[in-house]
Enzyme design. Structure first.
Site, short mmCIF file in Angstrom:
data_model
loop_
_atom_site.label_atom_id
_atom_site.label_comp_id
_atom_site.label_asym_id
_atom_site.label_seq_id
_atom_site.Cartn_x
_atom_site.Cartn_y
_atom_site.Cartn_z
N THR A 343 0.78 -1.20 0.08
CA THR A 343 -0.12 -0.08 0.14
C THR A 343 1.08 1.27 -0.13
O THR A 343 0.51 2.07 -0.45
CB THR A 343 -1.06 -0.05 1.08
OG1 THR A 343 -1.49 -1.32 1.29
CG2 THR A 343 -2.13 1.06 1.12
N TYR A 483 -7.53 2.09 3.64
CA TYR A 483 -7.30 0.75 3.97
C TYR A 483 -5.95 -0.03 4.73
O TYR A 483 -5.02 0.76 4.59
CB TYR A 483 -7.82 -0.25 2.85
CG TYR A 483 -7.22 -0.35 1.48
CD1 TYR A 483 -5.94 0.40 1.19
CD2 TYR A 483 -7.75 -0.82 0.36
CE1 TYR A 483 -5.28 0.46 -0.07
CE2 TYR A 483 -7.10 -0.59 -0.87
CZ TYR A 483 -5.93 -0.30 -1.03
OH TYR A 483 -5.41 -0.24 -2.44
N GLU A 484 -5.82 -1.26 4.93
CA GLU A 484 -4.78 -1.70 5.62
C GLU A 484 -4.56 -0.83 7.01
O GLU A 484 -3.06 -0.70 7.09
CB GLU A 484 -3.83 -1.80 4.52
CG GLU A 484 -3.89 -2.62 3.33
CD GLU A 484 -4.26 -3.91 3.69
OE1 GLU A 484 -4.01 -4.40 4.71
OE2 GLU A 484 -4.92 -4.60 2.73
N GLY A 485 -5.29 -0.37 7.51
CA GLY A 485 -4.94 0.47 8.58
C GLY A 485 -4.89 2.02 8.19
O GLY A 485 -4.06 2.54 7.41
N GLN A 490 -1.54 3.52 11.54
CA GLN A 490 -0.26 3.29 11.43
C GLN A 490 0.57 4.02 12.50
O GLN A 490 1.61 3.84 12.81
CB GLN A 490 0.11 3.89 9.82
CG GLN A 490 -0.59 3.15 8.93
CD GLN A 490 -0.43 1.65 8.71
OE1 GLN A 490 0.68 1.06 9.03
NE2 GLN A 490 -1.31 0.96 8.42
#
Lengths: 669, 669
Positions: A343, A483-485, A490
């Site tokens: 990402t 997305y993906e946090g 993060q």
């Protein structure tokens, strides 16, 4: 082992795709035809740039040699990437706008249809062996290092991010299986995924929880025959349903009966859309029969419209446990780390696309005169590339894109140990990468969105019009910060987990490395020849502050835990600007060295290296100073963020106080 | 004069809309039905907030009294705005998502169809007299001050920006006619525009030029009978064609034969879609006959999809000169200034919408635990409003929105002299406003986009999904940094025109005012009671730097003109943060005074004022420091922006060198 693959196919590239001729298929031509949806943005893979970063900045061939990949020479890397580029430019880029305009369609029988040309491109990609590029040869892959998969992701992702998510999620599923699945599971599923005959997904999120996976409520019940019945709803599943591959292999987080509450009671299951027979194959009966997992619908989204974001219904869906029970979240970490790296790369992909989209416009559009006198005296107006603000917008994109790429390649080479069978190697790799993953993910995706918006800005009003293509980059880019946090997640991962919990061990190592390298560069002849000493000093100084700032935050957090939260996003951006600056120092050093080593180089080479030095100077002059603002912000008193009382949020705008049920159950300490 | 209007209609509001009952029309209900396109974002007009800014911060009633509008008391303003709010909430907000999903359709006979419910809402708006709110009574208007039109724009614009552009552009046309048209033109056109029976547009941009209007090539030829034949193509014409009103009055920039080249040869023409008969009316023959101006197509855009952005074809279209020949651009300035103020307001509209959209989610969504211990101990997780990063995102939107509103109301009250018949009054007003217009336009629209993206960020992945509505704000907001002059163009206007050319006269006046006011507030009892002294010091210091920074830039530009360009966008953002901070100081002072004056106020009032103080503290603590970064950037050496040679831009990414024709004709000095 690589040499076998090479021998088996083309001596030039080592990949089967190299020998196929790339005549445009009718589907691609039709979808991308002029008069179709929208005009095409240009895309050319920046191979020269990639080679520079790989070979001259990060000395990748040396690294690969150490890993046992002696064949990964600069020529070999260029050939592989070049083949991938040819495919991406000729097959994927033409579908970028048309895929967005058409989107995915939810069909009868819970099928999903991808846009015109997607299936053909996927088949060609699979035939070329690209799905299995980094999968071990025993499962039909090409056995190449993980980092080469990152470059592949960059190339196909820049050409068409939404398309690239289908093989991207398969890769996530494959990496999970490589590490945690049984030999039998690998035999049945991994080989089919590596060939592209089947595709894969990762099923984590549920309607009520995404970040907070401890709330996962999908259940799995033991059938007593080695299989489980999985029941629950998963949302935002990329590639959950589509028409590209024969079967879809879902990797699913679920909870066994009696499992501990929270994250410690989550297990990992493999649940195929169609359950293969005992030979591991799908016969016509199976393919014509009911699905084991059904797609309940697909989301209508702002961007990446041709990626099927699916709502998946599991209802007594047959599945198999992967690895140990209740070990699911731990096993998921590898996927999460590679997904975050991927990402982060998305940020760079959108930067590259925005730059390539905006530059021709800036060089072609004529408006007003340069402040310092006419530059195109025979024309009615100057090209807008002469205007400082347009230059600044373009240079910002360029500097972040090139710096970001170097950050990622550096990390990707480190990540080569991530899929290693030896857990000790993996753990060391995770430790080293841990500090960088959340920083790169959030920093590069946030700035990817900025780059997309600066690219639109260069176009003026035309940037907002679909025909010019720039607005799609802006729409596609935004998902990467979510997305993906999210960026906030993060930031907490970086500061809370990778620094506070780690007691700053990895941070201090990295700081030491950067100061040492800055010292070496700053005192070199190259630095004197090309004015790098000031930049090296800056990186040395900021690297030290990277540690001391963390020290101050950690000390403050001892008495007020909220400080970790109020400081985190600024600390992350601070880290990002430093890391990117460190890469720029390395790149400028490499460029300066090249110029010094070969005074008789060709004009185009000289311009390339000079452009690196100029762009680096811009980064140090105009972008790196933002690091200081973020540092200062991260050290601010937390009170102004935490003070506002619950009732103070909505009174100011006279929102009805029943706008949320936050008042119910709140017990402030 | 206002009292007459009031007497004529309702005593409570002074507007006809007040007496109409607001039962939902079938069209609105159908368009906004659940199961229709997308879910509805909530919208409530922040009347209390508006009243606070108007009455307690800017003392608007006193200002109106001086202008002769004695009836503009706080109650009256609240009633007018309240009626507008009722209309906006009940009629426009429900069409926000459905209008976006449906968009405008280009129909046979070059007609354009607006989304369901738009026409009915427009009719009701017109019947209520809202189109003519600020038009002189002799032309059928309500004769209210311009600033009340700004509040109206805010209310309808927040509810549905794209819809509000139709009356918004009419307003631009009306203001131009009020100032520059002949009595006969006003009689025929202004009255019909004020009633809403006809609508208006502003036709500036052509395919080859937007910012650089000197390139305008649309021609006008004298017919010898007082009329002209206008021929050319205009693009990006908002409301250029639609089905809301019977006729459309285009105000068109065009060039007379033999006119001087560049901006000094541009004249202004009035060109109606249908030419009225000698009585100034449209009979059935005219309405059934050919159009005088045709819409060639409408743009497919990223956002504001229900605003018809039209390509207009003029082909010997009959028109009439407005004012003097070759005076077109000068006459256009009033429109441009009000349009920029209106676009600045768009930034605030999107901030308000983003805040109202994100807050309920933050108060309802449960995820993870607060870093400082459980806040909802009985629930499975805490509401995300407890997390510092979520709070920071929301507070950022809140602080910018409330600060931005105060900036605009301050300017709007100054702008009341803008439509004055006396040119001396107008000129003084333009001088005073000139400094603020580009700053507000660029600063508030850039931050409007940031606010929209922070609002999405609060939602996590759901922010990207159409059903939740947040992504539309993000898409709609982006146009505001592009049209009416991009951010870069505003920055050059501010620094080049409003400061360098003005020799800093207006800047120094404003600096003096701010320092003086900061001194008064900083030394007051209110400041001691509420901790404002530090903030006042900060505003005093920054105000001085606002001038000294300009001084340094101007001095540098004497030897290198490009410095104006390399410094401009950062200088503009620097100005914006200072101006917004100055407003926050005034707001905090007003809130503190209110708290001190009435210790027994109701709890909800106390919470309102306390929220102002808390939000202001956040602004000073976390947002105002960005001013310093922009200041530093604006003073940087220009070389890193100007150094890169023409051939250095694309070599780095191996773009084909024929990607633009920038190389042709370039003659560097």
């Amino acid at each position: 082992m690589l040499s076998k693959v090479v021998a088996r196919t083309s001596a030039r590239t080592g990949l089967r795709v190299s020998v196929r001729s790339l005549s445009a298929s009718p589907e691609v031509e039709e979808a991308a035809a002029p008069g179709g949806a929208h005009a095409q943005l240009p895309y050319t893979t920046p191979l020269r740039e990639m080679n520079f970063v790989l070979n001259e900045v990060h000395n990748a061939p040396e690294h690969y040699k150490k890993l046992g990949f002696e064949d990964c020479t600069p020529d070999f890397l260029d050939a592989i990437n070049g083949e991938c580029a040819r495919f991406a430019q000729e097959r994927l880029a033409p579908l970028y706008s048309s895929g967005d305009a058409e989107g995915c369609k939810y069909m009868p029988n819970t099928d999903v249809r991808t846009p015109k040309g997607y299936k053909e491109a996927y088949e060609e990609f699979s035939e070329g062996g690209w799905n299995g590029l980094t999968v071990p040869e025993e499962y039909g892959g090409q056995g190449m290092p993980l980092s080469m998969g990152v470059m592949k992701s960059e190339i196909i992702g820049t050409a068409n991010w939404a398309w690239s998510m289908y093989p991207g999620l398969s890769m996530g599923a494959m990496n999970t299986l490589i590490l945690h699945a049984s030999d039998e599971q690998k035999e049945t599923y991994l080989t089919k995924l590596a060939s592209g005959q089947w595709s894969g997904t990762m099923c984590l999120t549920e309607p009520h929880c995404g970040t907070d996976l401890g709330q996962v409520s999908t259940r799995a019940e033991d059938n007593g025959d080695g299989s489980f019945n999985v029941t629950g709803t998963k949302v935002y599943i990329s590639g959950g349903e589509h028409d590209l591959a024969e079967n879809i292999v879902h990797i699913v987080l679920a909870r066994l009966p009696g499992a501990p509450a929270g994250t410690k009671g989550i297990s990992l299951f493999l649940v195929p859309k169609y359950v293969p027979n005992v030979e591991g194959e799908l016969d016509e009966n199976i393919l014509g029969g009911p699905k084991n997992v059904t797609c309940v619908g697909i989301e209508d989204k702002m961007g990446i419209k041709s990626s099927a974001t699916s709502v998946m219904g599991f209802e007594n869906s047959k599945g198999w446990l992967i690895g140990e029970a209740n070990d699911g979240l731990e096993q998921m970490f590898t996927f999460m780390n590679t997904a975050r790296l991927g990402t982060a790369m998305q940020g760079v992909c959108h930067m590259e696309r925005a730059y390539q989209g905006a530059l021709p416009w800036a060089m072609d559009r004529a408006s007003m005169r340069s402040l310092s006198g006419k530059k195109y005296p025979d024309d009615v107006a100057d090209k807008i590339i002469v205007h400082p603000d347009v230059r600044k917008n373009l240079l910002t994109i360029k500097a972040l894109c090139e710096g970001g790429r170097s950050m990622i390649y550096d990390a990707a080479l480190k990540a080569d140990g991530m899929i290693n069978e030896d857990k000790a190697v993996r753990d060391k790799c995770e430790e080293e990468l841990g500090l960088h993953t959340p920083t790169m993910k959030a920093f590069l995706t946030e700035l990817g969105c900025d780059a997309a918006q600066l690219g639109m800005q260069v176009y003026g009003g035309a940037g907002f019009i679909k025909d010019y293509g720039m607005e799609q980059i802006y729409r596609d880019a935004k998902i990467s910060t979510l997305y993906e946090g999210t960026t906030g997640v993060q930031a907490l991962d970086l500061l809370g987990r990778k620094i506070v919990l780690d007691k700053g061990v990895e941070l201090r190592k990295q700081v030491q490395l950067q100061i040492s390298e800055a010292f070496e560069i700053g005192t070199s002849q190259t630095a004197r020849n090309h004015g790098l000493t000031g930049h090296a000093l800056e990186i040395g100084k900021l690297s030290a502050q990277w540690a001391t700032t963390a020290m101050r935050i950690v000390a403050g957090a001892a008495s007020n835990r909220d400080i970790v939260g109020t400081a985190s996003t600024d600390y992350l951006m601070f880290s990002g600007y430093i890391s990117c600056g460190y890469q720029w120092l390395k790149m400028m050093n490499a460029a300066g060295k090249a110029l010094d080593a070969n005074p008789d180089m060709e004009e185009s080479d000289r311009a390339f290296y000079q452009s690196k030095l100029d762009t680096g100077n811009f980064y140090f002059n105009r972008l790196l100073p933002k690091a200081y603002t973020h540092r200062d912000m991260s050290l601010k008193n937390p009170d102004s963020i935490m003070d506002l009382k619950l009732e103070g949020w909505d009174l100011a705008t006279t929102l009805p106080s029943d706008s949320g049920d936050a008042y119910a159950g709140y017990k402030a300490e």
